[in-house]
Design an enzyme around this catalytic site. Structure first.
Site, PDB file in Angstrom:
ATOM      1  N   TYR A  16      -1.425 -25.046  37.963  1.00  0.00           N
ATOM      2  CA  TYR A  16      -2.810 -25.500  37.788  1.00  0.00           C
ATOM      3  C   TYR A  16      -3.627 -25.206  39.050  1.00  0.00           C
ATOM      4  CZ  TYR A  16      -6.691 -28.790  37.369  1.00  0.00           C
ATOM      5  OH  TYR A  16      -7.942 -29.351  37.352  1.00  0.00           O
ATOM      6  N   GLU A  38     -10.429 -35.867  32.820  1.00  0.00           N
ATOM      7  CA  GLU A  38     -10.614 -36.634  34.061  1.00  0.00           C
ATOM      8  C   GLU A  38     -10.784 -38.121  33.738  1.00  0.00           C
ATOM      9  OE1 GLU A  38     -10.080 -35.704  37.058  1.00  0.00           O
ATOM     10  OE2 GLU A  38     -10.195 -33.531  36.921  1.00  0.00           O
ATOM     11  N   TRP A  46      -2.717 -37.253  37.831  1.00  0.00           N
ATOM     12  CA  TRP A  46      -3.170 -36.015  37.205  1.00  0.00           C
ATOM     13  C   TRP A  46      -1.983 -35.290  36.577  1.00  0.00           C
ATOM     14  CZ3 TRP A  46      -7.101 -34.391  34.879  1.00  0.00           C
ATOM     15  CH2 TRP A  46      -7.298 -33.038  34.616  1.00  0.00           C
TER      16      TRP A  46
END
Length: 185
Positions: A16, A38, A46
Site C-alpha cells: 500500500y 478512513e 489501518w
C-alpha cells in the site's frame, strides 16, 4: 531502499505504501472509497481496514455512491452480518449518509474532487518531515475540511480522520524525506 517505518509492519502495508499512499487522487469513486475506509478505521488500525478492503468493495457495490445512497434497512442488516467489513451500525449508517452527502457535493461542485482539493489550494502540500514524530495528526486544512464536511452532513470525518484521508489521497505528501517515495509523489 528506505521507506516510511510504518510501511514495514506487514507486506500488505508495504505494498500500500509503495503503490498508493500519498499518490494524488482526483477520481471521485476512489476519493469516496478512501473517505469511507478512513471513517471505518476510527478506533482500529489501518492494517485491519486494508485486510477488509476487498470485502468493503464487494459489500458496498465497489463504492458506487449512487447505489449506496439508496440502501434500505434490509441492506443494513445484510451489511451488519458481513464479516468482510467492520460491522458497526453507526459506521454502516454513516456510509449511507455520506454517500448521500457525497452526491450533493458532486451536484454542487461538478465533482467531489473539485470540492475536496480546494482545502489544499488544488495542489498537494509537499511536507519535509524527517521522522514519524514530526508528522502532525491534524492541521488547519484538515480542521477546515472536517468542519465543512460535518456541516454538509458527513459522519466519521473528524480532523484526524480528514488528515489521514489527505495523506492517503496525496493531498499532502507525508512520506518522510528519507523515504524513496518522498520525491515520487
Amino acid at each position: 531502499m528506505d521507506k516510511c517505518p510504518w510501511a514495514l509492519a506487514s507486506p500488505l502495508e508495504e505494498h500500500y505504501h509503495d503503490t498508493e499512499w500519498g499518490v494524488p487522487v482526483h477520481d471521485d469513486r476512489l476519493l469516496f472509497e478512501f473517505l469511507i475506509l478512513e471513517g471505518a478505521q476510527a478506533g482500529l488500525s489501518w492494517a485491519t481496514i486494508l485486510k477488509k478492503r476487498d470485502g468493503y468493495r464487494q459489500a458496498f457495490n465497489h463504492f458506487d455512491a449512487a447505489r449506496i445512497a439508496c440502501y434500505d434497512a434490509a441492506k443494513i442488516q445484510e451489511l451488519l452480518a458481513n464479516p468482510g467489513i467492520v460491522r458497526n451500525r453507526l459506521k454502516v449508517q454513516a456510509t449511507i449518509g455520506n454517500a448521500q452527502a457525497f452526491l450533493a457535493i458532486q451536484a454542487e461542485f461538478g465533482s467531489f474532487a473539485a470540492y475536496i482539493w480546494q482545502f489544499v489550494g488544488h495542489q498537494p502540500v509537499q511536507n519535509t518531515w524527517a521522522t514519524l514524530r514530526d508528522v502532525p495528526a491534524s492541521t488547519a486544512q484538515s480542521d477546515a475540511m472536517s468542519k465543512d464536511l460535518k456541516k454538509r452532513g458527513f459522519k466519521f470525518v473528524g480532523s484526524t480522520i480528514c488528515y489521514a484521508y489527505m495523506q492517503a489521497t496525496g493531498m499532502v505528501n507525508d512520506h518522510l524525506i528519507g523515504c524513496f517515495r518522498h520525491g515520487q509523489t
